[in-house]
Design a protein around this motif. Structure first.
Motif, PDB file in Angstrom:
ATOM      1  N   ASP A 145      17.407  19.577  58.121  1.00 14.06           N
ATOM      2  CA  ASP A 145      18.502  19.507  57.167  1.00 14.06           C
ATOM      3  C   ASP A 145      19.806  19.369  57.948  1.00 14.06           C
ATOM      4  OD1 ASP A 145      18.486  22.093  58.252  1.00 14.06           O
ATOM      5  OD2 ASP A 145      19.061  23.044  56.380  1.00 14.06           O
ATOM      6  N   ALA A 146      20.918  19.221  57.250  1.00 15.58           N
ATOM      7  CA  ALA A 146      22.214  19.014  57.916  1.00 15.58           C
ATOM      8  C   ALA A 146      22.546  20.162  58.864  1.00 15.58           C
ATOM      9  CB  ALA A 146      23.313  18.849  56.870  1.00 15.58           C
ATOM     10  N   LYS A 147      22.348  21.382  58.415  1.00 15.60           N
ATOM     11  CA  LYS A 147      22.651  22.548  59.253  1.00 15.60           C
ATOM     12  C   LYS A 147      21.792  22.546  60.520  1.00 15.60           C
ATOM     13  CE  LYS A 147      23.198  27.530  58.764  1.00 15.60           C
ATOM     14  NZ  LYS A 147      23.097  28.665  57.848  1.00 15.60           N
ATOM     15  N   ARG A 167      22.742   9.223  59.162  1.00 16.31           N
ATOM     16  CA  ARG A 167      23.136  10.026  57.998  1.00 16.31           C
ATOM     17  C   ARG A 167      24.637   9.966  57.714  1.00 16.31           C
ATOM     18  NH1 ARG A 167      19.868  15.727  58.355  1.00 16.31           N
ATOM     19  NH2 ARG A 167      17.896  14.913  59.160  1.00 16.31           N
ATOM     20  N   LYS A 190      11.961  27.858  57.338  1.00 21.93           N
ATOM     21  CA  LYS A 190      13.432  27.782  57.351  1.00 21.93           C
ATOM     22  C   LYS A 190      13.952  26.955  56.174  1.00 21.93           C
ATOM     23  CE  LYS A 190      14.812  28.200  62.182  1.00 21.93           C
ATOM     24  NZ  LYS A 190      15.970  29.044  62.016  1.00 21.93           N
ATOM     25  N   LEU A 191      13.361  25.778  55.980  1.00 24.28           N
ATOM     26  CA  LEU A 191      13.856  24.887  54.935  1.00 24.28           C
ATOM     27  C   LEU A 191      13.556  25.404  53.532  1.00 24.28           C
ATOM     28  CD1 LEU A 191      13.102  21.366  56.451  1.00 24.28           C
ATOM     29  CD2 LEU A 191      15.254  22.651  56.464  1.00 24.28           C
ATOM     30  N   ARG A 213      16.525  27.538  52.984  1.00 25.06           N
ATOM     31  CA  ARG A 213      17.854  26.976  53.226  1.00 25.06           C
ATOM     32  C   ARG A 213      18.162  25.688  52.471  1.00 25.06           C
ATOM     33  NH1 ARG A 213      18.557  26.720  59.394  1.00 25.06           N
ATOM     34  NH2 ARG A 213      17.842  24.577  59.237  1.00 25.06           N
ATOM     35  N   ASP A 214      17.165  24.825  52.269  1.00 22.71           N
ATOM     36  CA  ASP A 214      17.458  23.502  51.714  1.00 22.71           C
ATOM     37  C   ASP A 214      16.224  22.960  50.987  1.00 22.71           C
ATOM     38  OD1 ASP A 214      17.790  20.659  51.405  1.00 22.71           O
ATOM     39  OD2 ASP A 214      19.295  20.675  52.999  1.00 22.71           O
ATOM     40  N   ALA A 215      16.232  23.068  49.680  1.00 25.16           N
ATOM     41  CA  ALA A 215      15.073  22.685  48.873  1.00 25.16           C
ATOM     42  C   ALA A 215      14.736  21.196  49.007  1.00 25.16           C
ATOM     43  CB  ALA A 215      15.319  23.040  47.409  1.00 25.16           C
ATOM     44  N   GLN A 216      15.754  20.335  49.077  1.00 21.64           N
ATOM     45  CA  GLN A 216      15.489  18.898  49.193  1.00 21.64           C
ATOM     46  C   GLN A 216      14.847  18.557  50.538  1.00 21.64           C
ATOM     47  OE1 GLN A 216      19.308  17.095  48.330  1.00 21.64           O
ATOM     48  NE2 GLN A 216      18.571  16.455  46.317  1.00 21.64           N
ATOM     49  N   ALA A 217      15.376  19.105  51.618  1.00 19.96           N
ATOM     50  CA  ALA A 217      14.797  18.861  52.938  1.00 19.96           C
ATOM     51  C   ALA A 217      13.387  19.438  53.007  1.00 19.96           C
ATOM     52  CB  ALA A 217      15.681  19.458  54.031  1.00 19.96           C
ATOM     53  N   SER A 218      13.193  20.574  52.372  1.00 20.16           N
ATOM     54  CA  SER A 218      11.872  21.195  52.333  1.00 20.16           C
ATOM     55  C   SER A 218      10.875  20.285  51.623  1.00 20.16           C
ATOM     56  CB  SER A 218      11.953  22.550  51.630  1.00 20.16           C
ATOM     57  OG  SER A 218      10.692  23.159  51.580  1.00 20.16           O
TER      58      SER A 218
END
Length: 142
Positions: free
Chosen positions: A12-14, A70, A105-106, A109-114
């Motif tokens: 993800d971005a982070k 990106r 982690k994802l 932290r980030d449902a779309q990246a997951s």
């Protein structure tokens, strides 16, 4: 410090920003420009490479390309000029460990990246790495 064997497209971005910063730090360590992090386990595989500075530079270039794809601006002038064609072996067990670690982690932290990562049964590896049979790497803190 986490220098992923997985391709940065999976982050993800982070995670991508953290990878960039941590790998720039690793480059400084390999150049002998720091007092800290000199014995960090993640650096063992770069130190074992016949051309450590070339390997870390190639690693950074792939991260920078992903950031650019990106729409981010990571300063490519911070990357060393060296380059290598020699890949680093990474064990299947290490890839599996990193994939599970990133999925956890994802998920938080980030449902779309997951969701994007869940679509991969086998992740794409960073282009510097070549998967080989074996367990989790000995340097990994499990």
């Amino acid at each position: 410090m986490r220098i992923w064997s997985l391709h940065p497209q999976h982050l993800d971005a982070k995670g991508l920003v953290a990878l960039w910063r941590e790998t720039l730090l690793a480059q400084k360590v390999l150049r002998g420009e720091t007092k800290g992090y000199r014995h960090h386990p993640q650096l063992q595989r770069f130190r074992a490479h016949p051309e450590p500075l070339a390997a870390i530079a190639d690693y950074l270039r792939a991260v920078q390309r992903e950031a650019e794809r990106r729409g981010y601006k990571f300063d490519a002038s911070k990357i060393g000029p060296q380059s290598t064609r020699k890949k680093i072996d990474v064990t299947q067990g290490q890839v599996d460990y990193e994939l599970a670690h990133l999925r956890k982690k994802l998920a938080v932290r980030d449902a779309q990246a997951s969701a994007r990562l869940q679509a991969f049964t086998r992740p794409v590896l960073h282009p510097l790495f070549r998967e080989v049979p074996g367990e989790v790497e000995a340097w990994e803190v499990v």
